[in-house]
Design an enzyme around this catalytic site. Structure first.
Site, PDB file in Angstrom:
ATOM      1  CG  PHE A 112      -1.879  -1.119   1.279  1.00 43.88           C
ATOM      2  CD1 PHE A 112      -3.011  -1.113   0.475  1.00 43.88           C
ATOM      3  CD2 PHE A 112      -1.657  -2.199   2.113  1.00 43.88           C
ATOM      4  CE1 PHE A 112      -3.915  -2.167   0.513  1.00 43.88           C
ATOM      5  CE2 PHE A 112      -2.556  -3.259   2.152  1.00 43.88           C
ATOM      6  CZ  PHE A 112      -3.680  -3.248   1.340  1.00 43.88           C
ATOM      7  CB  SER A 148       8.654  -0.562   2.086  1.00 40.73           C
ATOM      8  OG  SER A 148       8.385  -0.166   0.775  1.00 40.73           O
ATOM      9  CB  ILE A 159       0.563  -5.476   5.358  1.00 38.06           C
ATOM     10  CG1 ILE A 159      -0.566  -6.504   5.532  1.00 38.06           C
ATOM     11  CG2 ILE A 159       0.049  -4.104   4.953  1.00 38.06           C
ATOM     12  CD1 ILE A 159      -1.318  -6.854   4.267  1.00 38.06           C
ATOM     13  CD  GLU A 160       6.615  -3.160  -0.039  1.00 35.61           C
ATOM     14  OE1 GLU A 160       7.509  -2.389  -0.444  1.00 35.61           O
ATOM     15  OE2 GLU A 160       6.258  -4.179  -0.675  1.00 35.61           O
ATOM     16  CG  LEU A 161       1.982  -0.297   5.773  1.00 38.24           C
ATOM     17  CD1 LEU A 161       1.862  -0.065   7.262  1.00 38.24           C
ATOM     18  CD2 LEU A 161       0.648  -0.099   5.078  1.00 38.24           C
TER      19      LEU A 161
END
Length: 167
Positions: A112, A148, A159-161
């Site tokens: 994301f 990230s 989940i990668e931010l």
């Protein structure tokens, strides 16, 4: 006796290979007999994706802590909205048809792009007791370089931010 064991193991290995080949042949020759892999079709964007989860309530709490908005649609179905996309939630064992061939909690790896500076994202994650498993680290996105951090949701999806930057 030793020869009998060897023959048995060999026969078992051959049976396993035959079974594996027949499953592979069935899945690769099934519905999709692609010819060129090329098309004049143009896909504009992703509208939604479906995430199969063990608990919709746990998924809602987690993703809302990332800034997504809970929405209800259809027959009391749940989704998470962000930007111009959404994630529809299916509870494992209670999926809606049609569905993925093998819907499995914990099998997703999603990235994301966040507008919030990554330093503030890290503070929010810590505030919500969400463990960072890697990062900050540089990655390559679809259009830009990314900075990230990685976390896991309640189903162990990765989940990668990320923040975009040009370099």
């Amino acid at each position: 006796m030793r020869n009998k064991v060897s023959i048995f193991l060999s026969a078992a290995a051959i049976s396993l290979l035959t079974f594996s080949y027949s499953v592979l042949a069935e899945s690769s020759s099934g519905l999709h007999s692609l010819k060129s892999g090329e098309s004049n079709m143009k896909i504009r964007n992703l509208d939604h994706l479906v995430l199969t989860v063990k608990s919709i309530d746990h998924a809602l709490v987690f993703y809302k802590s990332l800034g997504m908005k809970e929405i209800t649609f259809g027959n009391n179905r749940k989704a998470l909205a962000f930007g111009s996309q959404k994630i529809n939630l299916h509870e494992a064992g209670k999926e809606f048809e049609p569905k993925a061939k093998i819907p499995t909690p914990g099998s997703a790896d999603l990235c994301f792009i966040v507008e919030t500076p990554l330093e503030d994202v890290i503070k929010e994650l810590k505030k919500n007791n969400i463990k960072i498993i890697e990062g900050p680290i540089d990655r390559t996105g679809a259009k830009f370089k990314l900075r990230s951090v990685y976390v896991r949701d309640p189903d162990d999806n990765l989940i990668e931010l990320s923040n975009e930057y040009e370099k």
